[in-house]
Scaffold this motif. Structure first.
Motif, short mmCIF file in Angstrom:
data_model
loop_
_atom_site.label_atom_id
_atom_site.label_comp_id
_atom_site.label_asym_id
_atom_site.label_seq_id
_atom_site.Cartn_x
_atom_site.Cartn_y
_atom_site.Cartn_z
N ARG A 108 0.83 -1.19 0.00
CA ARG A 108 0.00 0.00 0.00
C ARG A 108 0.87 1.25 0.00
O ARG A 108 1.96 1.27 0.58
CB ARG A 108 -0.91 0.02 1.24
N ARG A 109 0.38 2.28 -0.68
CA ARG A 109 1.08 3.55 -0.66
C ARG A 109 0.99 4.16 0.74
O ARG A 109 0.05 3.90 1.49
CB ARG A 109 0.47 4.54 -1.66
N SER A 110 1.96 4.97 1.06
CA SER A 110 1.96 5.59 2.38
C SER A 110 0.77 6.53 2.57
O SER A 110 0.30 6.75 3.69
CB SER A 110 3.27 6.36 2.59
N GLN A 320 -6.10 9.71 -7.80
CA GLN A 320 -5.03 10.20 -6.93
C GLN A 320 -4.88 11.71 -7.05
O GLN A 320 -4.63 12.41 -6.07
CB GLN A 320 -3.71 9.50 -7.27
#
Length: 417
Positions: A108-110, A320
């Motif tokens: 997962r992205r931060s 995003q």
């Protein structure tokens, strides 16, 4: 710690190893195989998938079924029960395990949203840590159909671990575990069948769609989204169109319907064809031309037909940028809602465009979206505040207010000058 009752398996203590795997074979007659922890083919599953293929199931369906059965076989291996020896207790415990176990973690992205959180822009929840009810319903239906096949073909096992709903027909094999096209479910839910909420279709508001479209970075993406929002085609259907089925002169594109596999020519907006022409001009001489060649290609070398995952990444990048979590399928819902709102289109027109077998499925779009209800109620409050919905004028002199109130249920208003 409380000890489990006699005869009840301690599901919370189970540690199901992720052994075995589903492999793609490249053989059109056996596109997928399930291998056990030793790398040996599970022939009972292969035979069932072969039956599905003969029953006109798509390879993507076979892959989905194989992975659901992989989870079931992993569970049975952990509890030490052979697949043809499983009974109601194993079905019960599998349902409990699937309900409580955490999904395998993924990178997962931060800055990724917390699992199960609600996006403030779209109002949509992100996937949670556990399996959703729809996923568990699908797994149960797949495993049940697997056992029904073996009962009918080989007479074993005698009892299907996952029983049918009371009153449901149990006399023929059913390939699809999903509800029928009309959204109808058995009157009584079957044992170990998760309850599934019926959320309203998620509609992208016009302003949000305009922002989304503006954030797209290529003419290909603009053309693709313009076709999605005007044809209401499913993601896989639109990605599968070929050049020979694009007819700008008729303003239609031909898609192969997901369920019936029938060819259907869907009308599209003029803007979609303008964006398509710009994209085609940019790719002229770079991608193959021909009536059977795909319309959508990647934009970087080596050029390949655009896959679903690649198209989904287009949305991921825009999400995003905007802080949203819209999906490609939301475009289909939005297109359907826009058509329903048009008084010049009938419900039957919209049903035909969407490819629904039953008009009851199309009728879900006649229900107001949450943002519409909020807008209408806020307008109601504003009318109340401004006096637009004030009480009616008092009656003419000579009428007794208490009699009018008793007759019509209205507040007593004096009829005297």
């Amino acid at each position: 710690m409380v000890e489990p009752a006699i005869g009840v398996r301690n599901v919370a203590a189970l540690r199901v190893d992720r052994v075995g795997r589903v492999v793609e074979t490249g053989d059109p007659l056996r596109p997928f195989e399930l291998l056990d922890e030793h790398g040996v083919e599970v022939t009972a599953v292969s035979e069932f998938l072969h039956h599905m293929l003969a029953d006109d199931a798509r390879p993507t369906s076979l892959r989905s079924y194989a992975y659901e059965l992989l989870a079931w076989f992993r569970f049975l291996r952990t509890i030490g029960v052979a697949w043809d020896g499983a009974g109601r207790a194993e079905a019960r415990d599998f349902a409990l395990w699937l309900k409580t176990v955490r999904k395998p973690s993924r990178p997962r992205r931060s800055d990724a949203p917390a699992p199960g959180g609600v996006n403030p822009l779209t109002g949509k929840a992100t996937p949670g840590l556990n399996y959703a009810p729809r996923t568990r319903r699908h797994a149960r239906a797949v495993i049940r159909s697997f056992y029904e096949y073996h009962r009918e073909m080989h007479g074993r096992p005698l009892v299907n671990p996952f029983p049918a709903a009371e009153g449901a027909e149990d006399g023929r094999l059913k390939r699809s575990p999903q509800p029928d096209a009309g959204g109808r479910q058995p009157l009584q839910r079957a044992a170990y069948q998760p309850k599934e909420p019926k959320p309203a279709p998620r509609i992208i508001p016009d302003q949000a769609f305009n922002e989304l479209f503006t954030a797209l970075s290529s003419n290909r993406d603009r053309a693709l989204i313009a076709f999605y929002i005007s044809t209401a085609a499913r993601a896989s259907e639109l990605l599968g169109i070929v050049q020979g089925l694009v007819a700008p002169e008729d303003q239609t594109v031909g898609v192969i319907r997901k369920g019936s596999q029938a060819l259907q020519h869907l009308p599209a907006s003029p803007d979609a064809f303008v964006w398509l022409r710009l994209y085609q001009q940019e790719m002229h001489g770079l991608i193959p031309r021909g009536s059977s060649q795909p319309v959508w290609w990647t934009l970087r070398r080596p050029f390949r037909p655009l896959s679903y995952d690649a198209a989904r990444m287009v949305f991921t990048r825009v999400n995003q940028l905007l802080g949203a979590n819209w999906t490609l399928h939301d475009l289909r819902h939005t297109a359907a809602k826009r058509m329903i709102r048009d008084p010049n289109l009938t419900l039957a027109d919209v049903q035909w465009v969407l490819g629904h077998a039953h008009i009851t499925t199309t009728e879900i779009y006649t229900n107001p979206a949450p943002d519409e209800v909020v807008s209408h109620v806020l307008a109601h409050h504003e009318r109340q505040r401004s006096g637009a919905d004030a009480l009616p004028a008092p009656p003419a002199p000579g009428y007794r207010p208490e009699v009018l109130a008793a007759l019509f249920g209205t507040p007593q208003i004096s009829g005297e000058a």
